[in-house]
Design a protein around this motif. Structure first.
Motif, short mmCIF file in Angstrom:
data_model
loop_
_atom_site.label_atom_id
_atom_site.label_comp_id
_atom_site.label_asym_id
_atom_site.label_seq_id
_atom_site.Cartn_x
_atom_site.Cartn_y
_atom_site.Cartn_z
N SER A 640 12.07 17.41 -57.70
CA SER A 640 12.73 17.80 -58.95
C SER A 640 14.19 17.39 -58.98
O SER A 640 14.76 17.14 -60.05
CB SER A 640 12.60 19.31 -59.16
N VAL A 645 10.82 13.80 -63.90
CA VAL A 645 10.28 14.18 -65.21
C VAL A 645 11.16 13.60 -66.32
O VAL A 645 10.66 13.06 -67.32
CB VAL A 645 10.18 15.71 -65.32
N ASP A 669 4.93 12.34 -52.80
CA ASP A 669 5.16 13.37 -53.81
C ASP A 669 5.50 14.69 -53.14
O ASP A 669 4.67 15.30 -52.47
CB ASP A 669 3.93 13.52 -54.70
N GLU A 674 4.42 17.55 -60.60
CA GLU A 674 5.00 17.74 -61.93
C GLU A 674 5.20 16.41 -62.66
O GLU A 674 5.06 16.34 -63.89
CB GLU A 674 6.34 18.48 -61.84
N ALA A 677 1.84 15.32 -64.06
CA ALA A 677 1.49 16.18 -65.18
C ALA A 677 2.26 15.79 -66.43
O ALA A 677 1.71 15.80 -67.54
CB ALA A 677 1.75 17.64 -64.81
N LYS A 678 3.53 15.45 -66.27
CA LYS A 678 4.34 15.05 -67.42
C LYS A 678 3.81 13.74 -68.01
O LYS A 678 3.72 13.60 -69.24
CB LYS A 678 5.81 14.91 -67.00
#
Length: 833
Positions: A640, A645, A669, A674, A677-678
């Motif tokens: 993150s 994202v 990863d 995430e 998923a995005k």
């Protein structure tokens, strides 16, 4: 030509597995196609497989090894040393298996040329999984060192050849790819309807219905059964409901119970069928009738089940790594083996796209026909004939380009550790060895590849350092300190033996939080490190530690937000400090002015490796990237803090007007899926690819074919210098960065900077759009980047900075006032001032 073949590959515990089958098929084809040569098949008494029905042939002799008390090693050594049969070449069929204590024989004066089949170097690449037993590890490394001096290695895949070239530093003449194949006459497609009675009975006996996903695997963690189950659990419910997951591998009752419990935990217990060991005829039926064959392995030397499945017309899904890429080619799908989410997404395509499946069922057998035993045997004989005619190679020795001026100790993770700092250190050492004799100290759980590929380096378990330090009186000690678990032994040593410490991350909170849970750490280690910098924060952590760890980005990000860097102990213990960027220098001077005179900038090095247009086209073909794609590339671990994202959202904003644009992520990863998923939520799954971890060579190749590099950080950062960004710039790739911390020090014409805000996506989309729209703009940034790296980031310059730091620390130690009767202290006796 007289060719000797050590047949232990047909007699060992692998007789009925890949090595045994390879040995038998190869020998059969050599005898059938190349009878102009004489063959001597050496077998070992007391083992099975001695009397295999090789065809009667006047050019074939079966020879029992003369060994003492059944000692396999003694027998192998006698063949090579005495050469009673006047062999031109002796071929080893199982050089690294270690069965019965066997290692390949060493070269002997007057003996035959030596060759060996190289299936893979997997134990060397995954030492933490395969070389945990010291005796087995010693034997394996002995075998690898002997193979390094062989006249010829025959790799069964191009991936294995490249591994050996990279890890063992072999020449192109010393190792060639000969390929592999399967039993072509036994495996074939069969989708006839109605289903034959025998086929239905075989499936019914296993409790398998009409639609199922098949995996032929093993319990080896590298085979990734757990990841496959997790991926199956992530399938859309309608797809999962109509399919079974069939896993075939040999396992005990206890092992079967464990995996059934794991399936129940994932809520797929009713879908799982564990078959245990099956005969080849039943496996063929599963290949022929499966809805998809899934093989999400982390690494393969060849990947024979993939070839067999394609030969039977199964649509296949493989791990996007190693030899799986060349075996499957364009006849199947790939996924990051480390990402259950991507495995699930690709598997869903195979289970829900009839047109795609029909195409793959046609392509699979066509691809499989490219691998045949006849071609393999022809390549083997051609290579053996060339070696037999040629002179024996001279002794392998790496030559230094200048005389070293002393001996130093060097502490760092090194390959095969999957660490950017490991790759950095390997490149640095190639230049630092011009100045010093270097002893490498490593953690006890692995042996660096450099110990095998270069005679310039002695490699030692770090626990031996106190003894060697007293005996060798090193001129200096260099430590590479980072923010991960790979640096535990380095941290423990540098506190006791001060030296030159290269700080790769200014924030060490992540490291200290990991170390706090290690057996050697004090019970309150993390709080102690916080208290060094801010006692109030230490008290807050003791009261609310769970809240800190639950914050976005985890404990390291929580410390960053509070201004807690947890580097004071390491910095104050260093005799000299090396950083890669002026920004870090400024931070040290602001927070620790007393250390200012110890700090030296050694710019992160980069290889200026030009890639021709043809080479870039080849790389794109290899990775399935369209030649006309406008490729955006993010390199490094997904997390993150890397704004993955936001990068996908910005890409989505410009993707509509650039239909040829693709975005790829290259790295393991660590973001919990995430990013995937995005991409799925924005409908970009077909245009955003996740390639997972790649070895450094593939990493550089993918960087070389990137049109726009993306290297983002969410402030406040760990204060790291991005080796991935340096690689991109050294390849002349126009790159987008967030204008923060170390990234802010690059000139504005070298990188496209984006100012950080609480809503960064619009600014990122603007930067992406500018570079996507403007070919000349990309070229301008690329030229400036290349020139910047050329002027400021050569490895030679970086090595010289280390030399200056080591020599300055040495001179300070030598010039320290010495009391009457005192001797000048060695490194082992000096503590930092």
């Amino acid at each position: 030509m007289r060719i000797g073949i050590d047949m232990l590959g047909n007699q060992s515990s692998s007789r009925h597995r890949g090595i045994g089958r390879y040995t038998r098929h190869l020998v059969s084809q050599l005898l059938a196609r190349h009878a102009q040569h004489e063959y001597f098949l050496y077998s070992y008494a007391g083992l099975t497989g001695v009397d295999d029905p090789w065809p009667g042939d006047p050019h074939l002799r079966l020879v029992a090894c003369d060994s003492a008390a059944g000692d396999l090693q003694d027998g192998a050594e006698r063949i090579a040393a005495e050469n009673d049969d006047r062999l031109d070449v002796l071929l080893q069929t199982t050089p690294l298996e270690g069965y019965g204590g066997h290692v390949p024989p060493a070269r002997s004066p007057g003996g035959p040329k030596l060759a060996a089949i190289l299936y893979d170097l997997i134990p060397l690449l995954f030492q933490d999984l395969y070389l945990t037993d010291p005796q087995h590890a010693r034997r394996y490394f002995q075998a690898v060192r002997r193979l390094r001096n062989y006249d010829l290695l025959l790799a069964i895949s191009e991936a294995s050849r490249l591994d050996a070239r990279r890890v063992l530093q072999l020449s192109n003449d010393q190792i060639v790819t000969v390929g592999s194949a399967s039993a072509s006459d036994f495996l074939f497609p069969d989708r006839t309807e109605p289903m034959p009675v025998a086929t239905r009975a075989a499936l019914g006996g296993l409790g398998v219905g009409n639609s199922f996903v098949f995996c032929l695997s093993g319990l080896d963690g590298r085979k990734n059964i757990r990841g496959l189950m997790q991926a199956f659990a992530l399938l859309p419910e309608p797809i999962r409901r109509r399919n079974q997951l069939v896993v075939t591998c040999q396992m005990t009752d206890e092992e079967g119970a464990y995996w059934r419990d794991e399936a129940r935990r994932l809520n797929v217990g009713e879908h799982l069928a564990l078959t245990g060991f099956l005969p080849d005829e039943t496996i063929r039926v599963l290949y022929q009738r499966c809805a998809a064959f899934v093989f999400p392995s982390f690494y393969e030397g060849f990947g024979l089940p993939l070839l067999e499945a394609m030969q039977c017309g199964a649509p296949v899904l493989a791990g996007r790594n190693s030899s799986q890429l060349e075996v499957v080619g364009e006849a199947g799908l790939f996924a990051d083996a480390d990402s259950p989410a991507e495995i699930a997404a690709q598997l869903a395509r195979l289970l829900d796209d009839a047109e795609l499946v029909d195409a793959l069922r046609r392509r699979g057998p066509e691809q499989a026909r490219r691998f045949c035993w006849q071609a393999t045997a022809d390549r083997v004989v051609a290579a053996l004939e060339r070696v037999a005619r040629g002179p024996a190679p001279g002794p392998r020795r790496a030559l230094r380009r200048s005389a070293p001026q002393g001996r130093i100790a060097f502490f760092s993770p090194l390959p095969p550790m999957r660490s950017g700092i490991a790759d950095y250190s390997q490149s640095l050492l190639e230049h630092l060895r011009e100045h010093y004799i270097i002893d490498l100290y490593h953690a006890p759980e692995y042996v660096p590849h450099l110990s095998l590929s270069s005679s310039d380096f002695a490699c030692h378990d770090f626990r031996l350092f106190p003894r060697y330090c007293r005996a060798l009186d090193y001129r200096g000690v260099a430590y590479q300190m980072g923010n991960s678990k790979y640096h535990g032994y380095i941290y423990q040593t540098l506190l006791k033996y001060p030296g030159v410490v290269a700080v790769h991350d200014f924030n060490l909170a992540g490291f200290h939080y990991w170390f706090a849970f290690q057996p050697d750490a004090a019970p309150d280690h993390f709080a102690q490190q916080l208290a060094r910098e801010n006692p109030a924060l230490a008290a807050e952590f003791l009261a609310e530690g769970d809240r800190w760890t639950a914050e976005p980005g985890g404990i390291a990000a929580a410390c960053n937000r509070r201004g807690a860097w947890l580097n004071q102990e390491v910095l104050q213990s260093a005799a000299s400090i090396i950083v890669h960027d002026p920004w870090v220098t400024q931070q040290i001077r602001l927070r620790h002015p007393e250390l200012a005179d110890r700090v030296r900038v050694a710019p992160h090095g980069s290889d200026l490796e030009p890639y021709s247009a043809e080479r870039r086209r080849q790389i794109r073909r290899c990775f399935g990237i369209p030649h006309d794609a406008l490729l955006f590339g993010c390199f490094g671990i997904l997390h993150s803090t890397k704004c993955n994202v936001e990068a996908i959202e910005a890409f989505g904003a410009i993707a509509g007007r650039h239909p040829a644009a693709q975005l790829m992520f290259v790295g393991r990863d660590r973001g919990g899926g995430e990013a995937q998923a995005k991409a799925a939520a924005l409908g970009l799954s077909e245009r955003v690819r996740f390639l997972g971890y790649t070895p450094i060579e593939a990493f550089r190749e993918l960087a070389a074919v990137t049109d726009v590099g993306v290297n983002l950080r969410r402030p406040p950062t760990n204060g790291e210098t991005s080796g991935a960004l340096i690689t991109l710039l050294g390849l002349g790739v126009a790159s987008v960065v967030i204008d923060v911390d170390t990234f802010s020090t690059y000139p504005d014409d070298v990188v496209r900077k984006v100012r950080w805000s609480s809503e960064p996506v619009p600014a990122l989309a603007e930067a992406f759009g500018e570079l996507a729209d403007g070919r000349e703009e990309r070229a301008r940034f690329g030229r400036a980047a290349l020139e910047h790296i050329r002027r400021h980031h050569s490895w030679a310059r970086s090595a010289e900075s280390y030399v200056e730091a080591i020599e300055n620390a040495y001179e300070r130690r030598q010039s320290r006032p010495v009391a009457a009767g005192e001797t000048v202290p060695a490194v082992s006796q000096v503590k930092a001032a």
